[in-house]
Each structure stands twice: as structure tokens, then as C-alpha cells.
Design a protein around this motif. Structure first.
Motif, mmCIF file in Angstrom:
data_model
loop_
_atom_site.group_PDB
_atom_site.id
_atom_site.type_symbol
_atom_site.label_atom_id
_atom_site.label_comp_id
_atom_site.label_asym_id
_atom_site.label_seq_id
_atom_site.Cartn_x
_atom_site.Cartn_y
_atom_site.Cartn_z
ATOM 1 N N ARG A 118 0.723 -1.218 -0.090
ATOM 2 C CA ARG A 118 -0.022 -0.079 0.168
ATOM 3 C C ARG A 118 0.988 1.116 -0.024
ATOM 4 N N SER A 119 1.856 1.289 0.850
ATOM 5 C CA SER A 119 2.724 2.413 1.053
ATOM 6 C C SER A 119 3.491 2.677 -0.407
ATOM 7 N N VAL A 120 3.914 1.652 -0.819
ATOM 8 C CA VAL A 120 4.753 1.756 -2.187
ATOM 9 C C VAL A 120 3.970 2.269 -3.025
ATOM 10 N N THR A 121 2.692 1.672 -3.149
ATOM 11 C CA THR A 121 1.740 2.210 -4.418
ATOM 12 C C THR A 121 1.232 3.468 -4.196
ATOM 13 N N ALA A 122 1.139 4.007 -2.985
ATOM 14 C CA ALA A 122 0.976 5.331 -2.659
ATOM 15 C C ALA A 122 2.066 6.378 -2.995
ATOM 16 N N VAL A 123 3.315 6.102 -2.759
ATOM 17 C CA VAL A 123 4.619 6.999 -2.969
ATOM 18 C C VAL A 123 4.687 6.951 -4.448
ATOM 19 N N THR A 124 4.490 5.810 -5.241
ATOM 20 C CA THR A 124 4.971 5.864 -6.545
ATOM 21 C C THR A 124 3.755 6.596 -7.428
ATOM 22 N N CYS A 125 2.324 6.635 -6.959
ATOM 23 C CA CYS A 125 1.274 7.099 -7.610
ATOM 24 C C CYS A 125 1.337 8.824 -7.463
ATOM 25 N N THR A 126 1.933 9.300 -6.279
ATOM 26 C CA THR A 126 1.992 10.526 -5.717
ATOM 27 C C THR A 126 3.182 11.152 -6.778
ATOM 28 N N VAL A 127 4.225 10.414 -6.759
ATOM 29 C CA VAL A 127 5.297 11.026 -7.836
ATOM 30 C C VAL A 127 5.013 11.166 -9.214
ATOM 31 N N TRP A 128 4.198 9.913 -9.688
ATOM 32 C CA TRP A 128 4.014 10.170 -11.030
ATOM 33 C C TRP A 128 3.062 10.971 -11.358
ATOM 34 N N LEU A 129 2.082 11.502 -10.418
ATOM 35 C CA LEU A 129 1.066 12.493 -10.833
ATOM 36 C C LEU A 129 1.935 13.740 -10.751
ATOM 37 N N PHE A 147 12.843 6.823 -13.198
ATOM 38 C CA PHE A 147 14.329 6.519 -12.574
ATOM 39 C C PHE A 147 14.328 6.877 -11.131
ATOM 40 N N ILE A 148 13.679 7.975 -10.809
ATOM 41 C CA ILE A 148 13.796 8.394 -9.502
ATOM 42 C C ILE A 148 13.179 7.449 -8.471
ATOM 43 N N THR A 149 11.943 7.037 -9.145
ATOM 44 C CA THR A 149 10.866 5.918 -8.352
ATOM 45 C C THR A 149 11.847 4.504 -8.198
#
Lengths: 188, 617
Positions: free
Chosen positions: A39-50, A70-72
């Protein structure tokens, strides 16, 4: 002989203490904390990509998107390899020493071994951490020049941070072994 | 205390025999170094051990017996082994046995109690396996070095594990016998299959003698030349001090003479230092040759020459423009390849001087809406503009030769990348010499103004600086003195913004140049001091650099002795760099931020690399 018990850490997260008694003079304590949640990994990835997509619509530069990817990836790898500690182990062997191992989520293990000659005592100390008073287990090292003084304090279980009930278990076992060690070293 | 038996993993599958090693009574541990196989004659075994003891200063003795029941079909050998305790008396006497049918071992240790010599008490034994080759080759790095500990004190005050490492390392002579020797005693250890050696290493060792001699003599000649009295004469010594290239060349010369010195390295630290220096020099030269090939490719030198010629713009100095274009045409006849890049570089070259002139024009007008004192402004502005004009004319005189100079200077890159970078730093210093001059003029003017102002301010309040007492005292002035003093003070105060602005602008430019030079020096420092050989060793052979050990508990059965595996814990990378970094030129600015700001405020000149004169060894 092996047994497992669950405890809480100072923030309320779940911990598992695994005790192994290899023999009367060798014991191992492993504290494992909760693994990285999807859950936390998905949340962070989605925030960065948005955020990256927002910047892309503003600047129309596709480098932003590739750099976000790359950053993710690098951030996740770096976090798993350098930051996230899954398990911390304390191995205490009479007349040899105390070994502390931290295993990271990527599988890396970092070990420190302290010889029994250098160990003065194992204690539970309290500290003020922000608004809390917490307890932590630490190893006191002797000063090689002046044997009655303490040269260093080495805290144990620094990232899993268990509460006092768990620490008392570990402390009692360690004291049994240290008492044995002191008794045998005192007698010629 | 539990008895610890350190057993080499290579002997785990050896035939039955005697255990040979060292007993450390302070830690109650037995370090097994080898296994002596049957048949043997006890006298010969004792002779061999005495020989080894004499050479290696390690108290090697027979510690016990080793019984490999999985290989031996006969049970009678076990009883025979027990009888050997009487021949080779050792207290305690170890009996290690590898049972048939189980993976677990049995260890017993018998102590002779002094009161009743027939009885013997059994002790608890802990078995610790270690990899003999890795322990032999590794260097243990203690965790902290105490400041009050003597350097040569390591063997006596070393901890328990350092003793073990020491024992194995010093018993190298015991490992010279291998199974192909026709000696009387048959041993089993890590080299029993044959002594480990490499043809390349042996050849290098043979060749290094004469090569080192030759190179050492050449380098001593070079050092003698560089140290001769001619260089101490005034212009040469001044240039030598100011140019960082000479510094770098001397540094490298010192390194090379250390590498090729005919003395052998006394300690592992010195060996690592030599190896690090050699690798550093080789990498430096390789990078330099790479740079050289890149420069001479595609006529980059010609383009660089054009970029460095600061041609004036059309409005003020049209003549210079035309003459420069003819220069450019004859400089690069074969520039067809890079011709599309030339107009951009041309504009870049023009812009440098143009920008400086625009800046001065802006300062002479009303910069940022501030109203300057017209007269002073014009004077200072014209003065600096004339200075730029002189500089451009000078550069113009030099422009036909720049390419050739650059070409020859580029050749020096084969001496190393650090030399090339130092030359670049010196070229930048020479080319921005006019900025340095402006900074000095501006700073001196500002400094004078500030001192004048502070002195006159004291006069205004009726005080005076007492030089003898180094403090401010009250003083009664005449009316004339007060009047003129106040007048001068007012004039200086109103001229302050103009001077301050010029000072600020040129200080910022100077700081920019200093920052660029500083970065180049940092890079040179990095290449000079990074211990690449140690880092490579840590990467490829991590057991050679040990920070400590780590233990792993092997499979355990109740009632059996505890078995542990001892592995080497390699040194972390930051400690490798910290321990083995080479001494660099040490040109770090010693100002703290506070003192730097104070100097800037009072207009004192900043010399970032003045400390080069007090070198430490």
C-alpha cells in the motif's frame, strides 16, 4: 530450543521476538519488524508520477516523465538496500562475545562483533525521545586504558525499538550469561 | 570459561592424526594450525615443531588428536590415539572426533588436575571453524586508534581475535611443507595441496629490482635538478610559487620516487601506500592520454583557441574585429569538419569582453535605480574601461600564438590528468588577471575608505585610536581639526555607495573565478588522494581488509558441542578511504565563513591559496 512471541514497538507497530537457546552459554534473539507494505509503495509511486505528469503538462518535456520513473526505481532500491531494516539479531556467546546483525530488506546484512573482554555490562537505559521517555538496551564497553571506566555505550535494536517488556526478556537472558561468564572468569 | 577450539575448514576432511597449533591460556582457546598424519615418529614431530618455533616465534605444540571415523574402518585407531596423550603431554589435551553416520562432531578436552595426576576433568568445548587462507591473508584493522597508545604496542595489547590472526599469519613457515615434499612428517593444512604462487608475481618480483634501480636514479637526477639553486632566484621562485602546475609536478615526482625507491616496504600500511600511489599515477596518465586523444581529434584545439580570444564588439573596436577575423581564417584552414560550430564559439568569445564592458556602462549609468556620484563614477568607469582596452590589445597580440601554445600545453596532458587540470587552472588565472586587478583596485579603494570613515567617525565623537594601548581613548581636538574632519567625513560618506558598488561587483566576479579554480583544485585533490588500489581490493578481495569477524551458528544438536563458523567482516568503504587516503597538497582555505565575511566587509584582500607556502609533510 526456539520460541516466538509478539510484542509492540514504541510507535505501536507489531514486532516478533524469536529466541533460540543453542546451549547453556549461547543464545540468539531475533527481532523482526513489519515488512514493507504494498500500500505504501503504491501510494508513494502514484504521488510521484502524478506530480511528474502535472509538470509534464506544464512544460511539455518528456524528460520529466522518464526522470520520474528513474527516481522512483532508484529511490525504492536505495530505500530497500540502505534504510529498511527487516530484522535485528543479537547473538551472545559466553567467553567469546556479543554479535549484532541487521538484515535489510534487500538481503544485505551488516554485522558488528564485540569481544567479551571489552564488554563491561548489558543494561536497559532510558532516554527522552521527543515527547516520549523510551527504554533501550545497550552494551557498555570497558575503557582499555582504565578498566573501571566506561568508554562507549553501544545501543542495540536501534531501528526496531521494542518496548520495555520485550527488553526485559532479552536483558534477563543476557544477564544470566554474563553472570556465568563473570563467575567462571573470577575463579581460576 | 568455555574452551574454544579454532579448527581450519580445510582439515575437516583430513585423515586422522595429531592436532598441531598454539594454545592461548589467557583466552582459554586452542588455535589448530595443521594435522600431522600417520605414520610419524614422535621425535621428528617434536624436531619440526622446535624448528617452526625458532623461525616464527610462535609457540607451536601438539594440542591433541583428530579422529576421522568416517574414513577409518578400524576402531582400534581410536584407542591408539588416546595413548598418544602420554607421549606429547599438553594441558589441556583435545580429542576431536568426526563420527560416522552423523554430521556432528564430538570434542573433549581433558585437564590434568595438579593434585591428582591420574584424574582428568572434562571441560566444555566450543568448536569454531575458520578459513585458514583468508585469515592468513587478511589485515585486521582495529576499530579505534587511541591517541595515547604507542605505535609498536599492537602485539602485546591486541585483543583476543587479533591474537588468533597474528598466530596464523606468523606460522607461515609451517605451511611451507606440502604433500609433495619428501619430509619425514606429513602435514595437512591449507597449502598441503601445493604452495600457492603466481608466475606473473614472481616475474615482476625478479624484474622489479633492476627497473627500480634505474628509475630511482633517473628520479633522483630530476629531483636534484628541481632542487638546484637556480630556481631560488627571484622571478622563477615567484612564478613557481604562484603556479599550481609546478606544485602538482613536484607532488607527483615525490610519489614516483617513493614508488620506485629501492627500499622494501616495512609494513602492510607502507605497501598499500606504495600500491595506491602506483595505481593513482597509472590512472592519472591513462586519463591524461584519453584527454589528449580527445583534444587532438576534430581540431578541438583550434576551436578552443578561438573561444579564448576575447574579441571586442563592432561598435567600439571595429578594427580589432576585422583583424581577428583574418586571424581566425588562417588559424584553422582545415576546420571544415567543425565549421558549423565556429560561429557560435566566435560569438561566445566576443561576448566575454562585451559583457564586461556592458557591465561597466551599466555601472556608469544608474545601476538598479541607484543614483551614483557622477564624477567619481565616470572616473572609475573610464579607468576600468581603459584597462579592458589594454587587456584586449594584449590578447590580440598573443592571438596568432595561442593555438601553438595550447597545442604544446595539451601535450603535457600525457604527464597526467592532474597536470592538465592544474594547467587549466593556471590558464584561467592568467586569463582572468584583469578581473583580479579590478578586484584589487576596488578592494584597496574601499578599504581605504572604510578606514578613513572609521577614523573620522571617531574624530566626530571626540575619540582617538591609541596605538600604544591598542584601544580607543578620548581626545580633545582643535576647532579646525574638527571642522575639516567632519567635512571629510561627510564627503567620504556620500561617496561610499559608489565605491561600495564597484567593490561589490568586482568582488563577486573574483569570487566566481576563485570558485571555479577551487572546483578544479578539488578535482585534482580527489584524483591525488583517492586510494584506488585499496578500494579495488575491498571490492574484489574483501577478506584482505578486515574490520572484524562474524560468527554463524552451525546446525546444533543437544548434547553435542556448539559449532560456529567464523567469517571475516570486511571493512566498510568509508573506513577504507579514511584509513588509506594519500596525503594531498593540502591547499584547503583555512578561513572560516565568519572570518571570510569579516574580511569582505572591511575590504581586506582574500588570498584563498596563500597556505601553500607553509607545507606540512
Amino acid at each position: 530450543m526456539e520460541d516466538e512471541r509478539s510484542f509492540l514497538d514504541i510507535c505501536g507497530g507489531p514486532l516478533t521476538l524469536r529466541r533460540r537457546y543453542y546451549s547453556s552459554y549461547c543464545r540468539e534473539f531475533g527481532l523482526s519488524s513489519a515488512r514493507l507494505s504494498l500500500r505504501s509503495v503504491t501510494a508513494v509511486t502514484c504521488t510521484v508520477w502524478l506530480v511528474a505528469y502535472g509538470l509534464f503538462t506544464l512544460f511539455e518535456n518528456s524528460m520529466i516523465l522518464s526522470s520520474a520513473i528513474f527516481i522512483t526505481i532508484l529511490g525504492l532500491l536505495g530505500y530497500l538496500h540502505f534504510v529498511k531494516i527487516d530484522q535485528e539479531t543479537l547473538l551472545i556467546i559466553d567467553s567469546l562475545g556479543i554479535q549484532m546483525t541487521s538484515s535489510y530488506a534487500s538481503g544485505k546484512e551488516s554485522t558488528t562483533f564485540i569481544e567479551m573482554d571489552k564488554v563491561k555490562d548489558v543494561i536497559v537505559n532510558e532516554a527522552i525521545y521527543m515527547q516520549k521517555v523510551i527504554y533501550y538496551l545497550c552494551i557498555l564497553l570497558k575503557d582499555p586504558v582504565k578498566p573501571h571506566e566506561i568508554s562507549q555505550v553501544v545501543p542495540v535494536f536501534q531501528s526496531t525499538k521494542p518496548r520495555l517488556d520485550c527488553l526485559i526478556e532479552v536483558y534477563r537472558s543476557c544477564q544470566e550469561i554474563l553472570a556465568r561468564q563473570k563467575a567462571t572468569s573470577a575463579s581460576p | 570459561m568455555v574452551l574454544k577450539a579454532f579448527f581450519p575448514t580445510c582439515c575437516a576432511s583430513a585423515d586422522s592424526g595429531l592436532l598441531v597449533g598454539r594454545w592461548v591460556p589467557e583466552q582459554n582457546s586452542a588455535v589448530v594450525l595443521a594435522v600431522v598424519h600417520f605414520p610419524f615418529i614422535p621425535i621428528q614431530v617434536k624436531e619440526l615443531l622446535a624448528q617452526v618455533q625458532k623461525v616464527s616465534q610462535v609457540h607451536v605444540a601438539v594440542l591433541g588428536t583428530w579422529c576421522h571415523r568416517q574414513q577409518e574402518p578400524k576402531e582400534s585407531l581410536g584407542h591408539f590415539l588416546e595413548g598418544l596423550g602420554a607421549i606429547f603431554s599438553h594441558d589441556p589435551w583435545l580429542q576431536l572426533c568426526r563420527e560416522r553416520g552423523t554430521r556432528f562432531w564430538s570434542c573433549k578436552a581433558y585437564h590434568q588436575v595438579s593434585t591428582t595426576p591420574d584424574k582428568s576433568i572434562e571441560d566444555q568445548v566450543m568448536l569454531i571453524f575458520y578459513d585458514q587462507r583468508k585469515v592468513l591473508l587478511s589485515w585486521l584493522h582495529p576499530p579505534t586508534v587511541l591517541p595515547d597508545c604507542q605505535a609498536g604496542d599492537t602485539t602485546a595489547s591486541a585483543g583476543g581475535l587479533a591474537d588468533i590472526f597474528d598466530t596464523v599469519a606468523r606460522s607461515e613457515v609451517l605451511f611451507q611443507n606440502n604433500q609433495f615434499d619428501e619430509g619425514p612428517v606429513r602435514l595437512s593444512h591449507w597449502q598441503s595441496e601445493g604452495v600457492e604462487a603466481s608466475i606473473l608475481v614472481e616475474l615482476t618480483k625478479q624484474a622489479s629490482g633492476p627497473v627500480c634501480l634505474l628509475l630511482a636514479s633517473l628520479l633522483s637526477l630530476l629531483s636534484a635538478v628541481s632542487a638546484c639553486r637556480l630556481w631560488k632566484l627571484w622571478p622563477l621562485s615567484f612564478i613557481r610559487r604562484k603556479l599550481s602546475t609546478c606544485e602538482q609536478l613536484q607532488h607527483r615526482l615525490k610519489h614516483l620516487s617513493l614508488i620506485f625507491s629501492t627500499q622494501k616496504a616495512q609494513s602492510p600500511t607502507q605497501l598499500m601506500k606504495k600500491a595506491n600511489m602506483l595505481v593513482s599515477v597509472l590512472i592519472d596518465v591513462a586519463l591524461g592520454l584519453l584527454l589528449l586523444s580527445w583534444l587532438h581529434n576534430n581540431n578541438r584545439i583550434g576551436q578552443l583557441a578561438n573561444a579564448l580570444v576575447p574579441v571586442a564588439d563592432v561598435s567600439g573596436f571595429g578594427l580589432c574585429h576585422i583583424s581577428a577575423s583574418t586571424c581566425q581564417v588562417c588559424l584553422s584552414p582545415g576546420a571544415g569538419v567543425g565549421s558549423f560550430q565556429l560561429p557560435e564559439l566566435w560569438e561566445y568569445g566576443e561576448r566575454v569582453a562585451e559583457e564586461l564592458q556592458h557591465l561597466l556602462q551599466w555601472l556608469m549609468g544608474a545601476p538598479a535605480g541607484l543614483k551614483m556620484n557622477r564624477a567619481l563614477d565616470q572616473v572609475l568607469g573610464r579607468f576600468f574601461l581603459y584597462h579592458i582596452h589594454l587587456w584586449i590589445s594584449y590578447i590580440h597580440l598573443m592571438s596568432p600564438f595561442i593555438e601553438h601554445i595550447l597545442w604544446h600545453v595539451g601535450l603535457s596532458a600525457c604527464l597526467g590528468m592532474t597536470v592538465a587540470l592544474s594547467i587549466l587552472s593556471d590558464i584561467i588565472a592568467l586569463l582572468t588577471f584583469h578581473i583580479y586587478c579590478f578586484y584589487v583596485y576596488g578592494a584597496r579603494l574601499y578599504c581605504l575608505k572604510i578606514y578613513g570613515l572609521s577614523s573620522l567617525w571617531r574624530l566626530f565623537r571626540g575619540k582617538k585610536w591609541n596605538v600604544l594601548r591598542q584601544r580607543v581613548d578620548s581626545c580633545s581636538y582643535d576647532l579646525d581639526q574638527l571642522f575639516i574632519g567632519t567635512l571629510l567625513f561627510t564627503i567620504l560618506v556620500f561617496l561610499l555607495p559608489t565605491t561600495a558598488l564597484y567593490y561589490l561587483v568586482f568582488t563577486l566576479l573574483r569570487l566566481l573565478v576563485v570558485t571555479v579554480q577551487g572546483m578544479i583544485h578539488l578535482l585534482v585533490d580527489l584524483i591525488n588522494s583517492l586510494p584506488l588500489y585499496s578500494l579495488g581490493l575491498r571490492l574484489c578481495r574483501p577478506y584482505r581488509l578486515a574490520a572484524g569477524v562474524k560468527f554463524r551458528v552451525l546446525e546444533q544438536e543437544a548434547g553435542r558441542p556448539l559449532r560456529l563458523l567464523m567469517q571475516i567482516n570486511p571493512l566498510p568503504y568509508n573506513r577504507v578511504v579514511h584509513t588509506y587516503r594519500l596525503p594531498s597538497c593540502g591547499c584547503h582555505p583555512k578561513h572560516s565563513w565568519g572570518s571570510l565575511c569579516r574580511k569582505l566587509f572591511f575590504g581586506e584582500l582574500i588570498y584563498p591559496w596563500r597556505q601553500r607556502e607553509d607545507k606540512q609533510d
